[in-house]
Scaffold this motif. Structure first.
Motif, PDB file in Angstrom:
ATOM      1  N   CYS A 106      -5.570  76.614  47.381  1.00  0.00           N
ATOM      2  CA  CYS A 106      -5.071  76.407  46.019  1.00  0.00           C
ATOM      3  C   CYS A 106      -3.916  77.351  45.710  1.00  0.00           C
ATOM      4  O   CYS A 106      -2.947  76.967  45.040  1.00  0.00           O
ATOM      5  CB  CYS A 106      -6.200  76.592  45.010  1.00  0.00           C
ATOM      6  SG  CYS A 106      -7.392  75.228  45.000  1.00  0.00           S
ATOM      7  N   THR A 107      -4.014  78.584  46.208  1.00  0.00           N
ATOM      8  CA  THR A 107      -2.905  79.526  46.028  1.00  0.00           C
ATOM      9  C   THR A 107      -1.656  79.009  46.730  1.00  0.00           C
ATOM     10  O   THR A 107      -0.546  79.060  46.175  1.00  0.00           O
ATOM     11  CB  THR A 107      -3.284  80.907  46.580  1.00  0.00           C
ATOM     12  OG1 THR A 107      -4.389  81.420  45.831  1.00  0.00           O
ATOM     13  CG2 THR A 107      -2.116  81.883  46.471  1.00  0.00           C
ATOM     14  N   GLN A 110       0.139  76.408  44.799  1.00  0.00           N
ATOM     15  CA  GLN A 110       0.870  76.893  43.629  1.00  0.00           C
ATOM     16  C   GLN A 110       2.058  77.782  43.994  1.00  0.00           C
ATOM     17  O   GLN A 110       3.044  77.837  43.253  1.00  0.00           O
ATOM     18  CB  GLN A 110      -0.087  77.657  42.710  1.00  0.00           C
ATOM     19  CG  GLN A 110      -1.174  76.767  42.123  1.00  0.00           C
ATOM     20  CD  GLN A 110      -2.311  77.550  41.496  1.00  0.00           C
ATOM     21  OE1 GLN A 110      -2.453  78.748  41.731  1.00  0.00           O
ATOM     22  NE2 GLN A 110      -3.128  76.879  40.707  1.00  0.00           N
ATOM     23  N   PHE A 121       7.172  80.211  43.166  1.00  0.00           N
ATOM     24  CA  PHE A 121       6.378  79.028  42.865  1.00  0.00           C
ATOM     25  C   PHE A 121       6.686  77.920  43.857  1.00  0.00           C
ATOM     26  O   PHE A 121       7.818  77.780  44.328  1.00  0.00           O
ATOM     27  CB  PHE A 121       6.657  78.539  41.438  1.00  0.00           C
ATOM     28  CG  PHE A 121       6.013  79.385  40.379  1.00  0.00           C
ATOM     29  CD1 PHE A 121       4.648  79.347  40.175  1.00  0.00           C
ATOM     30  CD2 PHE A 121       6.778  80.239  39.596  1.00  0.00           C
ATOM     31  CE1 PHE A 121       4.046  80.135  39.211  1.00  0.00           C
ATOM     32  CE2 PHE A 121       6.191  81.033  38.627  1.00  0.00           C
ATOM     33  CZ  PHE A 121       4.823  80.981  38.436  1.00  0.00           C
ATOM     34  N   ASP A 181      -4.855  70.396  40.935  1.00  0.00           N
ATOM     35  CA  ASP A 181      -5.263  71.573  40.165  1.00  0.00           C
ATOM     36  C   ASP A 181      -5.118  71.416  38.658  1.00  0.00           C
ATOM     37  O   ASP A 181      -5.145  72.406  37.930  1.00  0.00           O
ATOM     38  CB  ASP A 181      -4.471  72.798  40.626  1.00  0.00           C
ATOM     39  CG  ASP A 181      -2.963  72.615  40.489  1.00  0.00           C
ATOM     40  OD1 ASP A 181      -2.521  71.504  40.113  1.00  0.00           O
ATOM     41  OD2 ASP A 181      -2.225  73.579  40.759  1.00  0.00           O
TER      42      ASP A 181
END
Length: 211
Positions: A106-107, A110, A121, A181
């Motif tokens: 998930c990191t 992003q 980003f 997400d």
């Protein structure tokens, strides 16, 4: 044998797991009658366990500290009556490394570090990067489904998570990347953290202490 958590207990638990839900959302998640959930939550409100709040055009139920403690007490009693504490603890132990892998993915969804900016980003223009992340999320989802199946054989409320995860993944694979997400839908990330909260509540573990 699968045990179905009592409706009143699910109503209280749903406020914790879903985070500021409406009555209808709790009822829909657990397949309960809306009127029964409303009655249970009004009773919980009278006991100082939950509070109905409205702000910014939104309305929902918020769990109070006393309600959190009461919910954990009820789940612990259910777990011990079933004799399933060791089995659920074992699933939690196997979930922990999977959770770390999911969190890292998930990191990476992003952020896309560059030589000049390690916290840049992810603008999702590097399809190879994104596809690597999605492969991890698919793989994690398969393992996640297996753990949910084990828990669902004991406690019925855990049986719904794999279907929600799979539905979100289908949306992602169809190009709707907000289903990775997004916090305004049952995204991969939201379903995962709801499952994690459910598991922590069941075992009476404080979030952040099981990394």
């Amino acid at each position: 044998m699968t045990t179905a958590t009592a409706p009143a207990d699910l109503a209280l638990h749903g406020v914790r797991v879903l985070g500021f839900p409406t009555t209808a959302r709790v009822a829909g998640r657990y397949g309960l009658a809306r009127d029964a959930v409303e009655e249970a939550l009004l009773d919980a409100e009278a006991r100082g366990w939950v509070r109905r709040l409205a702000f910014g055009g939104s309305e929902g139920w918020s769990l109070l500290d006393a309600g959190r403690a009461e919910g954990e007490r009820r789940l612990a009693a259910e777990l011990d009556a079933l004799g399933a504490r060791d089995a659920v603890t074992d699933v939690h132990a196997r979930f922990r490394p999977l959770n770390r892998r999911f969190g890292a993915a998930c990191t990476d969804w992003q952020l896309h570090p560059t030589r000049l900016d390690p916290m840049a980003f992810n603008d999702h223009t590097d399809w190879r990067w994104d596809e690597r992340v999605l492969r991890t999320l698919r793989s994690a989802g398969a393992e996640f489904a297996g753990l949910c199946a084990e828990l669902g054989a004991l406690l019925a409320r855990f049986g719904g998570y794999p279907g929600l995860y799979a539905a979100a993944l289908r949306r992602v694979d169809a190009g709707e990347r907000g289903w990775v997400d997004g916090h305004d839908r049952d995204s991969l990330h939201l379903v995962w953290i709801q499952f994690h909260e459910d598991l922590l509540a069941t075992l009476g573990i404080e979030r952040g202490t099981d990394a």
